[in-house]
Design an enzyme around this catalytic site. Sequence first.
Site, PDB file in Angstrom:
ATOM      1  N   ILE A  10       0.943  -1.610  -0.102  1.00  0.00           N
ATOM      2  CA  ILE A  10      -0.190   0.476   0.108  1.00  0.00           C
ATOM      3  C   ILE A  10       0.640   0.793  -0.241  1.00  0.00           C
ATOM      4  O   ILE A  10       0.780   2.556  -0.817  1.00  0.00           O
ATOM      5  CB  ILE A  10      -1.354   0.014   1.036  1.00  0.00           C
ATOM      6  CG1 ILE A  10      -1.509  -1.505   1.273  1.00  0.00           C
ATOM      7  CG2 ILE A  10      -1.504   1.200   0.611  1.00  0.00           C
ATOM      8  CD1 ILE A  10      -2.511  -1.098   2.222  1.00  0.00           C
ATOM      9  N   ARG A  37      -3.924   1.144  11.169  1.00  0.00           N
ATOM     10  CA  ARG A  37      -5.218   0.360  12.183  1.00  0.00           C
ATOM     11  C   ARG A  37      -5.069   1.141  13.150  1.00  0.00           C
ATOM     12  O   ARG A  37      -3.666   1.898  13.004  1.00  0.00           O
ATOM     13  CB  ARG A  37      -4.112  -1.023  13.111  1.00  0.00           C
ATOM     14  CG  ARG A  37      -4.264  -1.976  12.001  1.00  0.00           C
ATOM     15  CD  ARG A  37      -5.956  -2.941  11.951  1.00  0.00           C
ATOM     16  NE  ARG A  37      -6.074  -3.496  10.590  1.00  0.00           N
ATOM     17  CZ  ARG A  37      -7.082  -3.820   9.621  1.00  0.00           C
ATOM     18  NH1 ARG A  37      -6.214  -3.140   9.481  1.00  0.00           N
ATOM     19  NH2 ARG A  37      -7.006  -4.889   9.040  1.00  0.00           N
ATOM     20  N   GLU A  50     -12.975   0.117  17.369  1.00  0.00           N
ATOM     21  CA  GLU A  50     -14.349   0.298  16.387  1.00  0.00           C
ATOM     22  C   GLU A  50     -15.067  -0.463  17.094  1.00  0.00           C
ATOM     23  O   GLU A  50     -16.598  -1.107  16.563  1.00  0.00           O
ATOM     24  CB  GLU A  50     -13.629  -0.021  15.143  1.00  0.00           C
ATOM     25  CG  GLU A  50     -12.559   0.616  14.671  1.00  0.00           C
ATOM     26  CD  GLU A  50     -11.875   0.140  12.672  1.00  0.00           C
ATOM     27  OE1 GLU A  50     -12.398  -0.991  12.935  1.00  0.00           O
ATOM     28  OE2 GLU A  50     -10.934   0.957  13.259  1.00  0.00           O
ATOM     29  N   HIS A  97     -13.792   2.057   8.722  1.00  0.00           N
ATOM     30  CA  HIS A  97     -12.748   1.460   7.845  1.00  0.00           C
ATOM     31  C   HIS A  97     -13.705   0.398   6.302  1.00  0.00           C
ATOM     32  O   HIS A  97     -13.820  -0.549   6.615  1.00  0.00           O
ATOM     33  CB  HIS A  97     -13.190   0.040   9.048  1.00  0.00           C
ATOM     34  CG  HIS A  97     -12.083  -1.006   8.899  1.00  0.00           C
ATOM     35  ND1 HIS A  97     -11.028  -1.315   9.660  1.00  0.00           N
ATOM     36  CD2 HIS A  97     -11.312  -1.183   8.257  1.00  0.00           C
ATOM     37  CE1 HIS A  97      -9.624  -2.196   9.411  1.00  0.00           C
ATOM     38  NE2 HIS A  97      -9.790  -1.748   8.406  1.00  0.00           N
ATOM     39  N   PHE A 143     -10.992  -0.189   1.897  1.00  0.00           N
ATOM     40  CA  PHE A 143     -10.884  -1.401   1.081  1.00  0.00           C
ATOM     41  C   PHE A 143     -11.847  -1.894   0.472  1.00  0.00           C
ATOM     42  O   PHE A 143     -12.071  -2.736  -0.239  1.00  0.00           O
ATOM     43  CB  PHE A 143     -10.941  -2.731   2.297  1.00  0.00           C
ATOM     44  CG  PHE A 143     -12.247  -3.174   2.822  1.00  0.00           C
ATOM     45  CD1 PHE A 143     -12.785  -2.442   3.882  1.00  0.00           C
ATOM     46  CD2 PHE A 143     -12.992  -4.231   1.976  1.00  0.00           C
ATOM     47  CE1 PHE A 143     -13.617  -2.605   4.598  1.00  0.00           C
ATOM     48  CE2 PHE A 143     -14.548  -4.119   2.534  1.00  0.00           C
ATOM     49  CZ  PHE A 143     -14.572  -3.321   3.285  1.00  0.00           C
TER      50      PHE A 143
HETATM   51  P1  NAI Z   1       2.541  -4.477   4.014  1.00  0.00           P
HETATM   52  O1  NAI Z   1       2.812  -5.549   4.198  1.00  0.00           O
HETATM   53  O2  NAI Z   1       2.707  -5.119   2.269  1.00  0.00           O
HETATM   54  O3  NAI Z   1       3.715  -3.715   4.049  1.00  0.00           O
HETATM   55  C1  NAI Z   1       3.515  -3.337   5.331  1.00  0.00           C
HETATM   56  C2  NAI Z   1       5.424  -2.184   5.542  1.00  0.00           C
HETATM   57  O4  NAI Z   1       4.897  -2.254   6.775  1.00  0.00           O
HETATM   58  C3  NAI Z   1       6.611  -3.517   5.064  1.00  0.00           C
HETATM   59  O5  NAI Z   1       7.542  -2.828   5.059  1.00  0.00           O
HETATM   60  C4  NAI Z   1       6.836  -3.887   6.767  1.00  0.00           C
HETATM   61  O6  NAI Z   1       8.388  -3.470   6.750  1.00  0.00           O
HETATM   62  C5  NAI Z   1       6.586  -2.988   7.431  1.00  0.00           C
HETATM   63  N1  NAI Z   1       6.851  -2.511   8.692  1.00  0.00           N
HETATM   64  C6  NAI Z   1       6.605  -2.499   9.912  1.00  0.00           C
HETATM   65  N2  NAI Z   1       6.749  -2.527  10.911  1.00  0.00           N
HETATM   66  C7  NAI Z   1       7.046  -1.488  11.060  1.00  0.00           C
HETATM   67  C8  NAI Z   1       7.666   0.560  11.088  1.00  0.00           C
HETATM   68  N3  NAI Z   1       7.798   0.181  13.032  1.00  0.00           N
HETATM   69  N4  NAI Z   1       7.625   1.379  10.691  1.00  0.00           N
HETATM   70  C9  NAI Z   1       7.355   1.470   9.480  1.00  0.00           C
HETATM   71  N5  NAI Z   1       7.451   0.650   8.860  1.00  0.00           N
HETATM   72  C10 NAI Z   1       6.738  -0.619   9.031  1.00  0.00           C
HETATM   73  O7  NAI Z   1       0.916  -4.576   4.337  1.00  0.00           O
HETATM   74  P2  NAI Z   1       0.028  -3.468   3.582  1.00  0.00           P
HETATM   75  O8  NAI Z   1      -0.705  -4.555   2.205  1.00  0.00           O
HETATM   76  O9  NAI Z   1       1.055  -2.070   2.508  1.00  0.00           O
HETATM   77  O10 NAI Z   1      -0.923  -2.976   4.108  1.00  0.00           O
HETATM   78  C11 NAI Z   1      -0.111  -2.293   5.324  1.00  0.00           C
HETATM   79  C12 NAI Z   1      -1.745  -1.905   6.502  1.00  0.00           C
HETATM   80  O11 NAI Z   1      -2.936  -1.884   5.859  1.00  0.00           O
HETATM   81  C13 NAI Z   1      -2.152  -3.455   6.930  1.00  0.00           C
HETATM   82  O12 NAI Z   1      -1.195  -3.887   8.017  1.00  0.00           O
HETATM   83  C14 NAI Z   1      -3.329  -3.080   7.138  1.00  0.00           C
HETATM   84  O13 NAI Z   1      -3.087  -2.356   9.019  1.00  0.00           O
HETATM   85  C15 NAI Z   1      -3.902  -1.977   6.621  1.00  0.00           C
HETATM   86  N6  NAI Z   1      -4.948  -2.297   5.706  1.00  0.00           N
HETATM   87  C16 NAI Z   1      -5.777  -1.585   6.264  1.00  0.00           C
HETATM   88  C17 NAI Z   1      -7.434  -1.516   5.223  1.00  0.00           C
HETATM   89  C18 NAI Z   1      -8.411  -0.824   4.984  1.00  0.00           C
HETATM   90  O14 NAI Z   1      -9.438  -0.804   4.829  1.00  0.00           O
HETATM   91  N7  NAI Z   1      -8.592   0.238   6.157  1.00  0.00           N
HETATM   92  C19 NAI Z   1      -6.786  -2.679   4.685  1.00  0.00           C
HETATM   93  C20 NAI Z   1      -5.783  -3.453   4.050  1.00  0.00           C
HETATM   94  C21 NAI Z   1      -4.856  -3.780   4.504  1.00  0.00           C
END
Ligand code: NAI
Length: 336
Positions: free
Chosen positions: A159, A238, A267, A306, A309
């Site tokens: 993302i 989150r 939530e 929320h 998505f």
């Molecule tokens: P992803 O796993 O591809 O990327 C997450 C990145 O965050 C990774 O590169 C990781 O190394 C990094 N990370 C971990 N700890 C960190 C820190 N302390 N500081 C900076 N970066 C850090 O995950 P993706 O697909 O990009 O999703 C990110 C988040 O978005 C998910 O964990 C989920 O909570 C949220 N999400 C929210 C949705 C919504 O409807 N609002 C829908 C889908 C995801």
Amino acid sequence: MFKEANNLSMKVAWFDAEDWEKEYLEDKEYDLEIDFFEESLNSETVELAEGYDAVAVFVSSDVNGEVLDSLDADLVACRSTGFDHVDTEKAREQGIDVCNVPYYGANTVAEHTFGLILALSRKIYSAIRKVDEGDFDHEGLRGFDLEGKKLGVVGTGSIGKHVIQMANGFGMDVIASDPKPDHEAAEELGFMYVSNEDLFRQSDIITLHCPLVEQTEHLLSEEEFDLMDGTVLVNTARGGLIDTEALIEALEKDQVKSAGLDVLEEECFLEDDIGYLSEMEDECDPKTILEDHILIDREDVLITPHNAFNSIEALQRITDTTLDNLENRKNVVNGF
Ligand code: NAI
């Protein structure tokens, strides 16, 4: 039954079924015998799953140990990325595979992120509300350009990278932080990695895209807000990444100028308002719920439920992957 299928087809009970899913699946080719149930799968409804080879569920289902004990199925297909509504350990012990949809739309969440950024930068919500009230005056509606502003992206996974691509289109200057930096992406997309501290200090707009784990809980609290000076904050990751009480304080002190939040620390009260997941009430902290309400009432905070998505295409991708998971037992998350 929904589609004519051969005798060998797997029988699937599709819980939490919505009309659009039935319509969408009507035009799809698959070798499954699907029955749709509007109900969520839980201890009260598990009888409906009798005689099925597999169940497909959304996050509103509660596939606990009791449910698993009564299931004939040996496959639980989650129509979501998260699977914390399924007791995966117990499923594994019982030889039941649980699968998920690991990817369905980084662009979808990134687009919503920019929706919030633009809503804040151009005061779109206030502008629309004013016109609704018959007021065409520009008073209080002056925004700011994104071009040339510094965007701080916390987490450069799927993302985060989509957000950076979009920021480039707006002519923004991007900095990012990630404990596992993707240097190739940094070169390709032209952004620079900095420490979290530098990111919080330097960014005009901060957007969060890292997971909520023990190490990232309250990633933004008083100490981090003290580094900010009139920052715009966006969170589509989150709610638990932000200490809500500290955010309210930071808004009061103008350390944060405005915030766009798709996620909140608690939530459950929102879920209650739309009539499900009320059993989570016991797990929610009333103090944080109250603080969330303070945020909801603030003019300088925009909150969506929320919903990042929730696009047609993302949901169709979830459905397509679920069919594939059911037919080919893919994306099993509780492997033996
Ligand atoms: P992803 O796993 O591809 O990327 C997450 C990145 O965050 C990774 O590169 C990781 O190394 C990094 N990370 C971990 N700890 C960190 C820190 N302390 N500081 C900076 N970066 C850090 O995950 P993706 O697909 O990009 O999703 C990110 C988040 O978005 C998910 O964990 C989920 O909570 C949220 N999400 C929210 C949705 C919504 O409807 N609002 C829908 C889908 C995801």
